[in-house]
Motif scaffolding. Structure first.
Motif, mmCIF file in Angstrom:
data_model
loop_
_atom_site.group_PDB
_atom_site.id
_atom_site.type_symbol
_atom_site.label_atom_id
_atom_site.label_comp_id
_atom_site.label_asym_id
_atom_site.label_seq_id
_atom_site.Cartn_x
_atom_site.Cartn_y
_atom_site.Cartn_z
ATOM 1 N N LYS A 136 13.239 -3.498 12.805
ATOM 2 C CA LYS A 136 12.922 -4.748 12.111
ATOM 3 C C LYS A 136 13.410 -4.771 10.669
ATOM 4 O O LYS A 136 13.249 -5.778 9.994
ATOM 5 C CB LYS A 136 11.401 -4.978 12.122
ATOM 6 C CG LYS A 136 10.906 -5.478 13.460
ATOM 7 C CD LYS A 136 9.664 -6.333 13.291
ATOM 8 C CE LYS A 136 10.003 -7.696 12.718
ATOM 9 N NZ LYS A 136 8.921 -8.663 12.791
ATOM 10 N N GLU A 162 -0.585 -13.800 -7.277
ATOM 11 C CA GLU A 162 -1.953 -14.082 -7.703
ATOM 12 C C GLU A 162 -2.121 -13.806 -9.197
ATOM 13 O O GLU A 162 -2.968 -14.406 -9.857
ATOM 14 C CB GLU A 162 -2.899 -13.191 -6.891
ATOM 15 C CG GLU A 162 -4.338 -13.577 -6.941
ATOM 16 C CD GLU A 162 -5.150 -12.670 -6.029
ATOM 17 O OE1 GLU A 162 -5.898 -11.852 -6.552
ATOM 18 O OE2 GLU A 162 -4.991 -12.767 -4.787
ATOM 19 N N PRO A 208 5.673 -11.411 1.856
ATOM 20 C CA PRO A 208 4.328 -10.886 1.575
ATOM 21 C C PRO A 208 3.361 -11.069 2.742
ATOM 22 O O PRO A 208 2.475 -10.241 2.933
ATOM 23 C CB PRO A 208 3.859 -11.696 0.365
ATOM 24 C CG PRO A 208 4.947 -12.587 -0.016
ATOM 25 C CD PRO A 208 6.136 -12.347 0.833
ATOM 26 N N GLU A 209 3.518 -12.162 3.519
ATOM 27 C CA GLU A 209 2.607 -12.376 4.652
ATOM 28 C C GLU A 209 2.600 -11.158 5.564
ATOM 29 O O GLU A 209 1.577 -10.815 6.133
ATOM 30 C CB GLU A 209 3.014 -13.609 5.473
ATOM 31 C CG GLU A 209 2.709 -14.926 4.809
ATOM 32 C CD GLU A 209 3.759 -15.296 3.767
ATOM 33 O OE1 GLU A 209 4.734 -14.526 3.605
ATOM 34 O OE2 GLU A 209 3.600 -16.339 3.112
ATOM 35 N N GLN A 210 3.756 -10.517 5.730
ATOM 36 C CA GLN A 210 3.815 -9.338 6.599
ATOM 37 C C GLN A 210 3.701 -8.054 5.774
ATOM 38 O O GLN A 210 3.020 -7.128 6.158
ATOM 39 C CB GLN A 210 5.126 -9.300 7.393
ATOM 40 C CG GLN A 210 5.144 -10.185 8.617
ATOM 41 C CD GLN A 210 5.594 -11.592 8.278
ATOM 42 O OE1 GLN A 210 6.510 -11.776 7.492
ATOM 43 N NE2 GLN A 210 4.962 -12.591 8.876
ATOM 44 N N ALA A 260 2.851 -7.342 2.434
ATOM 45 C CA ALA A 260 1.952 -7.042 1.320
ATOM 46 C C ALA A 260 0.946 -5.959 1.683
ATOM 47 O O ALA A 260 0.503 -5.210 0.827
ATOM 48 C CB ALA A 260 1.213 -8.302 0.871
ATOM 49 N N ASP A 261 0.598 -5.856 2.951
ATOM 50 C CA ASP A 261 -0.434 -4.905 3.359
ATOM 51 C C ASP A 261 0.144 -3.648 4.019
ATOM 52 O O ASP A 261 -0.606 -2.813 4.483
ATOM 53 C CB ASP A 261 -1.408 -5.600 4.315
ATOM 54 C CG ASP A 261 -2.855 -5.274 3.968
ATOM 55 O OD1 ASP A 261 -3.087 -4.865 2.821
ATOM 56 O OD2 ASP A 261 -3.718 -5.435 4.833
ATOM 57 N N GLN A 300 -0.111 -5.710 -4.909
ATOM 58 C CA GLN A 300 -0.332 -6.874 -4.045
ATOM 59 C C GLN A 300 -0.581 -8.137 -4.863
ATOM 60 O O GLN A 300 -0.135 -9.216 -4.491
ATOM 61 C CB GLN A 300 -1.514 -6.601 -3.117
ATOM 62 C CG GLN A 300 -1.174 -5.564 -2.056
ATOM 63 C CD GLN A 300 -2.382 -5.147 -1.246
ATOM 64 O OE1 GLN A 300 -3.520 -5.269 -1.686
ATOM 65 N NE2 GLN A 300 -2.134 -4.637 -0.049
ATOM 66 N N ARG A 301 -1.295 -7.977 -5.976
ATOM 67 C CA ARG A 301 -1.549 -9.172 -6.791
ATOM 68 C C ARG A 301 -0.242 -9.710 -7.376
ATOM 69 O O ARG A 301 -0.056 -10.923 -7.465
ATOM 70 C CB ARG A 301 -2.536 -8.844 -7.917
ATOM 71 C CG ARG A 301 -3.941 -8.625 -7.401
ATOM 72 C CD ARG A 301 -4.901 -8.290 -8.497
ATOM 73 N NE ARG A 301 -5.128 -9.420 -9.396
ATOM 74 C CZ ARG A 301 -5.709 -9.294 -10.588
ATOM 75 N NH1 ARG A 301 -6.061 -8.107 -11.022
ATOM 76 N NH2 ARG A 301 -5.905 -10.344 -11.336
ATOM 77 N N GLN A 345 -9.964 4.013 -4.614
ATOM 78 C CA GLN A 345 -10.327 2.655 -5.007
ATOM 79 C C GLN A 345 -9.170 1.685 -4.837
ATOM 80 O O GLN A 345 -9.319 0.488 -5.073
ATOM 81 C CB GLN A 345 -10.815 2.656 -6.455
ATOM 82 C CG GLN A 345 -12.138 3.381 -6.617
ATOM 83 C CD GLN A 345 -12.610 3.433 -8.044
ATOM 84 O OE1 GLN A 345 -11.842 3.157 -8.965
ATOM 85 N NE2 GLN A 345 -13.854 3.799 -8.246
ATOM 86 N N GLY A 346 -8.014 2.211 -4.448
ATOM 87 C CA GLY A 346 -6.863 1.329 -4.211
ATOM 88 C C GLY A 346 -6.414 0.590 -5.458
ATOM 89 O O GLY A 346 -6.013 -0.561 -5.387
ATOM 90 N N GLN A 384 3.464 2.203 8.152
ATOM 91 C CA GLN A 384 3.852 0.908 8.729
ATOM 92 C C GLN A 384 5.253 0.510 8.294
ATOM 93 O O GLN A 384 6.008 -0.067 9.072
ATOM 94 C CB GLN A 384 2.844 -0.165 8.325
ATOM 95 C CG GLN A 384 1.524 -0.028 9.058
ATOM 96 C CD GLN A 384 0.439 -0.914 8.461
ATOM 97 O OE1 GLN A 384 0.321 -1.035 7.247
ATOM 98 N NE2 GLN A 384 -0.354 -1.528 9.307
ATOM 99 N N THR A 430 -3.741 -2.611 -5.146
ATOM 100 C CA THR A 430 -4.263 -3.924 -5.526
ATOM 101 C C THR A 430 -3.341 -4.569 -6.566
ATOM 102 O O THR A 430 -3.021 -5.753 -6.465
ATOM 103 C CB THR A 430 -5.688 -3.788 -6.087
ATOM 104 O OG1 THR A 430 -6.495 -3.160 -5.100
ATOM 105 C CG2 THR A 430 -6.278 -5.131 -6.424
ATOM 106 N N THR A 436 1.945 -11.244 -4.355
ATOM 107 C CA THR A 436 1.476 -12.520 -3.808
ATOM 108 C C THR A 436 1.439 -13.611 -4.867
ATOM 109 O O THR A 436 1.063 -14.745 -4.583
ATOM 110 C CB THR A 436 0.061 -12.377 -3.221
ATOM 111 O OG1 THR A 436 -0.805 -11.857 -4.240
ATOM 112 C CG2 THR A 436 0.043 -11.450 -2.037
ATOM 113 N N LYS A 471 0.819 -1.213 0.000
ATOM 114 C CA LYS A 471 0.000 0.000 0.000
ATOM 115 C C LYS A 471 0.859 1.272 0.000
ATOM 116 O O LYS A 471 0.344 2.361 0.198
ATOM 117 C CB LYS A 471 -0.923 -0.001 1.223
ATOM 118 C CG LYS A 471 -2.023 -1.035 1.100
ATOM 119 C CD LYS A 471 -3.068 -0.870 2.166
ATOM 120 C CE LYS A 471 -4.231 -1.803 1.892
ATOM 121 N NZ LYS A 471 -5.067 -1.994 3.075
#
Lengths: 427, 321
Positions: free
Chosen positions: A269, A407, A250-252, A254-255, A401-402, A393-394, A260, A398, A405, A199
């Motif tokens: 970290k 996807e 990505p588990e941590q 991606a979002d 992230q796709r 609309q992000g 953050q 998106t 990950t 993001k």
């Protein structure tokens, strides 16, 4: 009979209201020289220093203008959309002067709320000193709608202690950046090589621009997305590849948002992050004072600097204001060299006046990489109201992230994003 | 109970015609008077907003139009056509239906099971059970969502700590909100947690309302417990179950807070979007109110038809028994 009256009155209501409500067009405004000047400024996580500077400016302004009081309201950044929408719909309750983010400008101008300040900036004694790239972010269709108050530039933060321990050098190209990040995580598996997130669009944009890509191009007054050009795909992929198990899983990550990402770095970290001049406090309060350094984010070539995103806030005057002249003068006072440097010491905000920036950078080496990035040229998001929609609309997060990950492949994810962007431009 | 309500009262037809119209006129007038306040209220807070929603959905209505700075453009059904053309809308709709179905079934199952339990334990454990349920019920959705997030936090969450302590080493640092199903599952558990108390209280009242004699008679006739439960108790609870189910369908189809908070606005790459969050993200945050209103109208229609279908099927089976 009763039913007929009811039906008739219903029909009347339907006929009277068969279009959604619209408030009247913005009033002409006026130029009264006394009374209360209403000002909206953004609330910050730690407002006290900002409030002190503003109070000082108000005292100076009120002393110079007899019969004038300045009433400041603090607006939460998160709820700004509602607040401003309310002010646009009801000009009678709108303020005279308001601070707002430059990415929101095009949408506000479309709503017709802000006064054209082109002449006021030209005749201002410091007008010529405003950095051209920054002034561009206050301009729509050749007209200036706000005085740039401060700007925010992002650069590469890295941990000097970690780099020294592992014998690493700060990266000189974006490809080296990924390698260095991977090397750190290999040696220290509990650390992110670089903390960035899906993001964190403003960290992705320099990758896109450095690879020669663009978000969108204006053609005959209509914007068209350029996300599927080979350069853009290369740039976005280079960024999305950082969100991978070998660098920032990505588990941590991606979002992660920008905040953050910086928090992860400040919390020890991560070995690197992309952060702004305004993040200095957060990083040093995390206990990293003396353990970090900042360099401009490198480009694809050795020795080049990736174009940074020119974020920042503007001071605008509402078109419906009854005290236009006073409003302009107050905005000019806040943006004057004196208060810009005061704001820098209070909040760490980078000034928009070239002379003040040079002066501060001479005395504070921390600012050097940011000023350098700025001098190398900055870029901005498409100056169209559609940008607020694309942002809300992000669309870009998106897509990132796709890809990150797994996807979707980069081409596919960016083609979807391109379609959504073009829909927003077209509508 | 329901069957009695559904059969028309036969007494009416016995009234002679002339007197009937006069009485009906007077009855009608006083009935209208009694109903007027409710009608005014409903017109104001229900009919008018829905009317506005439909009207807005027919226009290109954004911030500039609302502020009166751009002319209104009548689009007709263009907003709807646009919406139905999008693949993402259908994907989100399917996910919403699946998610709501799981939540409805889950809260009904948990609520009913606990109601049965509550009706068969002593006073003190029953009181504790009710206190716990009311606590979950009274927790605001945002607070509840955050508590669950903390419990399932990847690094500091109690759940991961306990699992790791029990020997599941892979669970240390496991992210519950990353995978599509894992995130939906987590949110569904939270939704069930905060909506089962309503079902439980309703069903408990229903169970308590069943006369002991009926159950006694059934067992004297030699019916086994499962048979009493399915053939005697359940049919008698059906009207209440109907209400609880409709309520749950309406609530769970419209879930917003839990998804918005727990998956951070729709999950990674929008994998966990449900219709309500999608409408907010696509339309209202982007200030495309016309598009958002169209989604709202479509949602209302879906909800009405799902509920109507369900009520009809239930009514038929009630009449059969």
């Amino acid at each position: 009979m009763k039913f007929r009256t009811i039906a008739a009155s219903l029909a009347l209501v339907v006929a009277a209201g068969c279009a959604p409500a619209q408030s009247g067009s913005t009033g002409e405004g006026g130029d009264e020289r006394t009374g209360t000047l209403r000002v909206w400024l953004f609330d910050e996580a730690n407002r006290d220093p900002k409030e002190k500077v503003v109070d000082q400016a108000i005292a100076e302004f009120e002393a110079a203008h007899e019969g004038v009081t300045v009433d400041v309201q603090w607006i939460a950044v998160e709820s700004r959309a509602d607040k401003f929408a309310g002010a646009f719909n009801d000009p009678a309750n709108a303020p005279d002067v308001a601070e707002f983010g430059n990415t929101d400008l095009a949408g506000y101008v479309e709503a017709g709320a802000f006064a054209d300040l082109t002449g006021d900036v030209e005749s201002w004694e410091h007008g010529a000193d405003l950095l051209p790239d920054v002034l561009d972010t206050a301009t729509v269709d050749g007209k200036v709608y706000g005085i740039p108050w401060f700007t925010g530039i992002r650069a590469l933060y890295y941990r000097t202690d970690v780099f020294a321990e592992l014998g690493l050098e700060p990266p000189a190209t974006l490809a080296e950046l990924a390698e260095t990040a991977r090397a750190v995580r290999q040696a220290k598996p509990d650390m992110y090589g670089i903390s960035v997130g899906g993001k964190y669009v403003y960290a992705m944009l320099p990758f896109l621009w450095a690879s020669g890509g663009e978000l969108a191009r204006p053609e005959n007054g209509q914007w068209t997305s350029a996300l599927t050009s080979p350069e853009a795909i290369r740039g976005v992929t280079a960024f999305a590849d950082l969100i991978s198990p070998g660098i920032c899983p990505p588990e941590q990550c991606a979002d992660f948002t920008g905040t953050q990402s910086v928090q992860a770095f400040a919390g020890g970290k991560a070995a690197m992050t992309i952060g702004g001049d305004f993040n200095r406090k957060a990083v040093e309060e995390g206990g990293l004072k003396g353990k970090y350094a900042v360099v401009p984010l490198p480009g694809t070539e050795r020795g080049s600097i990736a174009p940074a995103f020119a974020g920042g806030n503007l001071l605008g005057v509402f078109g419906a204001s009854e005290r236009r002249g006073l409003g302009v003068e107050f905005a000019q006072l806040l943006a004057s060299p004196k208060y810009q440097s005061e704001m820098y010491s209070a909040m760490g905000n980078l000034p928009t006046l070239a002379s003040v920036q040079r002066e501060l950078a001479r005395n504070d080496p921390f600012l050097q990489p940011f000023v350098e990035s700025m001098a190398a040229g900055t870029r901005f998001v498409p100056a169209t109201p559609a940008w607020s929609q694309i942002d809300a609309q992000g669309v870009l997060p998106t897509a990132i992230q796709r890809i990150a990950t797994g996807e979707a492949r980069a081409r596919e994810a960016l083609a979807d994003a391109e379609r959504q962007m073009n829909e927003a431009f077209g509508g | 109970m329901a069957t009695r309500e559904l059969t028309p009262a036969p007494a009416r037809t016995a009234v002679p015609p002339a007197r009937r119209t006069r009485r009906r006129g007077r009855d009608g007038r006083s009935a209208a008077l009694y109903l007027a306040p409710a009608a005014v209220l409903l017109l104001g807070v229900l009919a008018y907003p829905i009317y506005q929603l439909v009207v807005i959905s027919l226009y290109d209505y954004g911030q500039a139009e609302a502020a009166g700075n751009a002319p209104l453009v009548f689009l007709g059904l263009e907003n709807y056509a646009d919406l139905l053309r999008r693949t993402q809308f259908w994907v989100v709709l399917a996910k919403t239906l699946g998610f709501a179905a799981v939540c409805v079934v889950g809260s009904l199952a948990v609520g009913t099971a606990l109601a049965v339990l509550a009706s068969r334990v002593r006073a003190v454990p029953r009181m504790l059970l009710f206190l716990a349920a009311l606590g979950a019920w009274a927790t605001p959705a945002v607070a509840g969502s955050y508590v669950w997030l903390f419990l399932f936090d990847a690094d500091f969450g109690l759940v991961n700590e306990v699992l790791a302590g029990l020997g599941f080493d892979g669970m240390a640092g496991h992210s519950w909100t990353f995978g599509t199903y894992s995130a939906f599952g987590l949110v569904a558990m939270e939704v069930i947690w905060c909506s089962f108390p309503f079902v439980m209280v309703t069903m408990y009242a229903g169970i308590k309302g069943i006369p002991d004699e009926v159950v006694e008679a059934a067992s004297l006739d030699g019916a086994s417990w499962p048979r009493i439960a399915t053939a005697v108790i359940l049919p008698m609870l059906r009207p209440l179950l109907l209400i609880a189910t409709i309520q749950s369908i309406i609530w769970d189809f419209k879930v917003f807070t839990q998804i918005y908070v727990m998956t951070n606005g729709g999950g990674v790459a929008g994998r966990n979007l449900v219709l309500n969050v999608y409408a907010y993200q696509q339309a209202f945050a982007g200030q495309e109110y016309g598009q958002g209103a169209a989604i709202g109208v479509v949602m209302t229609l879906i909800l009405l038809s799902v509920t109507a279908l369900y009520v009809r099927s239930q009514r038929r089976s009630v009449e059969l028994t």
